[in-house]
Design an enzyme around this catalytic site. Structure first.
Site, PDB file in Angstrom:
ATOM      1  N   HIS A   1      -5.923  -1.409  34.467  1.00 56.96           N
ATOM      2  CA  HIS A   1      -6.984  -2.168  33.807  1.00 56.96           C
ATOM      3  C   HIS A   1      -7.588  -1.367  32.658  1.00 56.96           C
ATOM      4  O   HIS A   1      -7.929  -0.197  32.817  1.00 56.96           O
ATOM      5  CB  HIS A   1      -8.068  -2.546  34.820  1.00 56.96           C
TER       6      HIS A   1
ATOM      7  N   SER B   1      -9.286   4.481  41.892  1.00 59.34           N
ATOM      8  CA  SER B   1      -9.437   5.165  40.608  1.00 59.34           C
ATOM      9  C   SER B   1     -10.503   6.248  40.666  1.00 59.34           C
ATOM     10  O   SER B   1     -10.427   7.246  39.953  1.00 59.34           O
ATOM     11  CB  SER B   1      -9.790   4.158  39.511  1.00 59.34           C
TER      12      SER B   1
ATOM     13  N   ASP C   1      -4.064   2.796  37.932  1.00 55.84           N
ATOM     14  CA  ASP C   1      -4.897   1.671  37.498  1.00 55.84           C
ATOM     15  C   ASP C   1      -4.384   1.149  36.153  1.00 55.84           C
ATOM     16  O   ASP C   1      -4.194   1.924  35.221  1.00 55.84           O
ATOM     17  CB  ASP C   1      -6.351   2.134  37.356  1.00 55.84           C
TER      18      ASP C   1
END
Length: 915
Positions: free
Chosen positions: A758, A809, A756
């Site tokens: 982000h 995630s 991930d």
């Protein structure tokens, strides 16, 4: 029995290194040359494959030693037996013979040791070659390639045909460092197997080049799995680069994800300063036992530095052990660039960037004509920065050589990791341009597009090409009679195409994206009035009746009649997307920098636009035209860019301070931050109160809009960038407020989990925690579980905070707490992210971890929770209460699941038919 049967019942043992064994024989240059190549003017020592011809006795002896040690599978000595690699020795014309003789030697040895009760198998070794299709040999010319897809395909085809003729049972495409090279090998293997009408399973084995788990060409393992997901693969695995200990976390990740059998043949540790390997058979065996006992492998062997002694130690380890079962195939669409794009329901809508299209962007066309590729790349980069999850590339222009430009630009994109991380949509009306593009891309891209316009024969041919090159595809609702414009024609063509693709071609329905044709509305022609409404109806029908298929469209076509009035156009797009997405549209070619949100449109104007889009009244088009004329008149009178948006833009500056800050964040407007934050510093006691107050309120609003489908990921990314800008402005004031020498409240490690990228929430949490006197260690994004645990132990942290935006995630968070449990690290864990929830924590995380785990909804509350967790007895008290709470939630959830167990099984079964 075939290897397909044998592997279901136990773990198979592969042999060890060929090169290491050859070195032990002390062969000289004369041994390599033999009589046949005695007069060559090239040094031959080190070209191990030629020993199949000049010293077959040595190769045969090595095979027998591995078989005697107990290997179930031996690999042919043909790693470099193709023209590309053998060119270094001027032996291109001998490469086929090397491959054939290598296969025959291994076949002879395997047959000597095979019995009906225990057959032995031969794996035809296919190496990556010494050149790459994805990277330039010249740093000053990133578009250059010293090897093309077609050249490599020819070389691999010759090698693989020789291996199959020589009697191999499986093909082992190994030491993969460039996925595009590997895709060529699979393509060649599939073609040879089809032509020779043989059943030869294909094994693939990757080598990771760094501790981030990427290949040399930059792909993550998840992206690699996506790249090969359309192929008929027998097994996937890891080899070379690392020893067993370093390779284990990557192997564990692969084992959790791969819908294939899993192999692993690691080196004998890492090479020392002399290039030798320090691990012994005795030290490696316990590490291999971990692989076996934890259910990570189906096939185990050795690579560099291993010998028959190692293999002899591995054999008893696998005896009687239940083999790993392949994972179910993904129920969601996988695409990839350098990283995976998993199109889960939580993604909601995949934004396809439209600006790298010469037909739609005059600027991009000009740059390509001028060969100004660096600036053209900046357009692609800007789209990714603005949140585009896929980049559409189109070079169709009468004054361009579209095939050459597509190849050049895609090669350049491959050299830019910040662009290449997202999947590519190869867009052209010319099939030779599409295939040229497909031969440049290592990830799993999207072909835009195919249709039934030229009949079923051409349609099926194109669809098979899509699968051959490992792509997904956009299918236009167009057939021999022309473009579908009605609801009935749209669904008729979609149903026919779906049947052909899934039943005749064998395509995974998840890889099909229908485009039911977004056409212009409010044109003044009555027959156009239902175009948008029919598209939305067709979208719902496709998603309901064609399981797995996706829906996309070129949204800008909708508002073609209102060119020049950007606010009307963007408002129409926002309304259309809001309704189409609610019915299942999950892809769209749109401008990621669009400014108008569905929630922005005043109610009176929203009603007019919805009447047009949904075809709710006869005079809808006339009313919208009247609104557009009114806006145009206001533009001319005020000199503004658009009536409603401009007025709103002016009005928000008159709002109270807190509302201005919230509005700026939601809209991603950073122009006034300096001014407004300077004012806020005179109003709020501390800088951190501004973050915890109006800025967090703004982020919460963003979350609500995103969750309700009124805001899309590119707009969320824009707000995150504005939040980051605001925090940067406030940071010096935060630092000023800190008191030197004050004891820290605790030490917190935060990270976005593996897979991930982000970091919106994580960064906010870091700032808020630091402002509350916690020492924050930020490990960044894409952090593997073992690195998080190792850092936590090294730094003696008090709390770990895990963040992630995408659905996978959550599973990585589970992996982190599993690693913590294994390490005996029972410190508090705080979980946060867009796809996490208290129920997820209750169901997945709390049951596998002995320490306190808390789900965090609001970043501003982290310091309070942390303080409670770290207070005397607080951790134990909270853990007890959480255990009771989560147990209750699990019971309630399981009860509800039992009640819902009869839902729509027929649809699920239909989706799985393709398997």
């Amino acid at each position: 029995m075939s290897i397909r049967d044998i592997i279901k019942h136990g773990i198979l043992v592969l042999d060890g290194a060929m090169g290491t064994m050859i070195q032990s024989y002390g062969l000289t240059e004369d041994d390599f040359r033999g009589q046949r190549f005695a007069d060559s003017n090239v040094e031959m020592k080190g070209n191990n494959d030629m020993l199949n011809i000049t010293r077959p006795d040595v190769i045969l002896d090595i095979h027998r030693r591995y078989l005697r040690a107990g290997a179930d599978i031996i690999s042919t000595n043909t790693f470099s037996s193709q023209r590309i690699s053998e060119a270094d020795y001027q032996l291109e014309d001998v490469s086929r013979e090397m491959a054939y003789e290598g296969a025959c030697l291994a076949r002879q040895a395997a047959d000597e040791f095979s019995t009906p009760a225990r057959p032995r198998f031969v794996a035809g070794s296919v190496g990556p070659t010494n050149k790459t299709c994805s990277m330039s040999p010249d740093v000053s010319n990133p578009a250059l390639r010293e090897l093309t897809y077609d050249q490599l395909f020819a070389a691999y085809s010759e090698q693989i045909e020789a291996l199959v003729d020589g009697g191999v049972d499986v093909l082992l495409i190994e030491t993969i460092f460039d996925t595009l090279n590997a895709k060529v090998a699979v393509d060649a293997a599939t073609d040879v197997i089809r032509r020779l009408d043989r059943d030869v399973p294909i094994m693939m084995s990757v080598t990771v080049s760094d501790l981030a788990g990427r290949t040399l060409s930059g792909q993550t393992l998840d992206a690699f799995l996506a790249s090969i997901s359309t192929y008929n693969i027998f097994s996937v695995g890891l080899n070379c680069s690392f020893g067993a200990r370093q390779m284990k976390p990557f192997l564990a990740h692969l084992a959790r994800k791969a819908p294939y059998y899993v192999s692993c043949h690691p080196n004998a540790g890492l090479p020392n300063s002399l290039g030798l390997y320090d691990e012994t058979a005795d030290s490696m065996a316990p590490q291999i036992a971990e692989y076996v006992n934890e259910g990570l492998v189906n096939i185990i062997g050795g690579c560099c530095g291993t010998t028959d002694e190692f293999i002899a130690r591995y054999v008893p380890i696998v005896e009687g052990v239940k083999p790993r079962q392949p994972m179910p195939r993904s129920s969601t669409m996988w695409l990839s660039g350098l990283e995976l794009l998993d199109v889960t329901p939580e993604v909601g809508f995949v934004n396809v960037g439209e600006r790298c299209n010469v037909a739609g962007s005059r600027k991009f066309l000009r740059l390509i004509k001028e060969k100004n590729y660096q600036e053209a790349l900046s357009i692609a980069r800007k789209q990714v920065e603005d949140g585009a999850q896929v980049i559409d590339i189109n070079m169709d222009d009468g004054l361009l050589d579209a095939r050459e430009e597509m190849t050049t630009f895609l090669n350049l994109v491959a050299s830019e990791p910040d662009i290449a991380r997202v999947p590519i949509m190869i867009d052209s009306s010319k099939w030779d341009v599409i295939t040229a593009g497909l031969k440049c891309v290592q990830g799993k891209c999207i072909v835009n597009s195919i249709s039934l316009k030229e009949g079923e024969e051409v349609f099926l041919s194109h669809a098979r090409d899509v699968m051959r090159y490992g792509a997904a595809v956009v299918v236009m609702c167009f057939d021999e009679e022309g473009q579908a414009t009605t609801y009935e024609r749209r669904i008729e063509i979609a149903q026919r195409a779906y049947r052909l693709l899934t039943e005749v071609v064998g395509m995974n329905p998840l890889d099909i994206i229908f485009d039911p044709n977004v056409l212009a509305i409010a044109t003044g022609m009555e027959e156009h009035d239902a175009y948008a409404a029919d598209f939305i109806r067709a979208t719902e029908w496709i998603r309901t009746n064609l399981p797995g298929a996706h829906v996309s469209g070129g949204v800008s076509n909708l508002s073609f009649s209102f060119r020049g009035n950007n606010w009307i156009r963007e408002a129409m797009h926002a309304v259309f997307l809001y309704h189409a997405i609610s019915k299942g549209m999950d892809f769209g070619i749109v401008n990621p920098a669009t400014k108008v949100l569905y929630s922005d449109i005043p109610s009176a104007e929203l009603e007019i636009i919805e009447d047009v889009v949904l075809n709710r009244r006869k005079d809808a088009a006339e009313r919208l035209i009247a609104l557009a004329e009114k806006i145009k008149a206001e533009q001319e009178a005020t000199g503004t860019a658009a009536s409603s948006s401009a007025a709103q833009h002016e009005q928000w500056r008159d709002l109270p301070l807190a509302e201005r800050l919230q509005y700026a964040l939601v809209k991603g407007i950073g122009d006034y931050l300096e001014t407004d934050l300077a004012e806020a510093l005179t109003v709020y006691p501390k800088a951190v109160n501004i973050i915890e107050g109006p800025l967090m309120d703004g982020m919460n609003t963003v979350g609500q809009l995103f969750g309700s489908g009124k805001m899309f990921l590119p707009q969320v990314v824009k707000t995150a960038r504005t939040m980051k800008q605001a925090v940067a402005i406030l940071q010096p004031h935060i630092e000023e407020g800190r008191t030197e020498g004050t004891a820290k409240s605790g030490k917190v490690l935060i990270a976005t989990v593996k897979g991930d990228v982000h970091d919106i929430g994580k960064n906010i949490v870091g700032v808020v925690m630091a402002c509350n006197n916690y020492e924050v260690i930020d490990m960044g994004v894409m952090v593997p579980p073992e690195q998080i645990v190792r850092k936590a132990i090294e730094e003696k942290v008090d709390i770990i905070g895990l963040s992630g935006l995408i659905t996978p995630s959550l599973e990585e968070m589970v992996n982190v707490v599993r690693e913590m449990e294994k390490a005996g690290l029972h410190i508090p864990v705080m979980i946060g992210g867009a796809t996490t929830s208290e129920l997820h924590v209750a169901l997945k995380i709390a049951p596998v971890y002995g320490g306190p785990v808390v789900w965090m909804k609001d970043a501003s509350q982290n310091p309070l929770v942390a303080q409670r967790l770290l207070s005397d007895g607080g951790g134990e008290d909270i853990q007890h209460n959480l255990n009771e709470k989560y147990a209750h939630m699990r019971d309630e959830y399981n009860s509800k699941q039992q009640q819902l167990s009869s839902i729509d099984e027929a649809r699920k079964n239909k989706l799985n038919l393709w398997e």
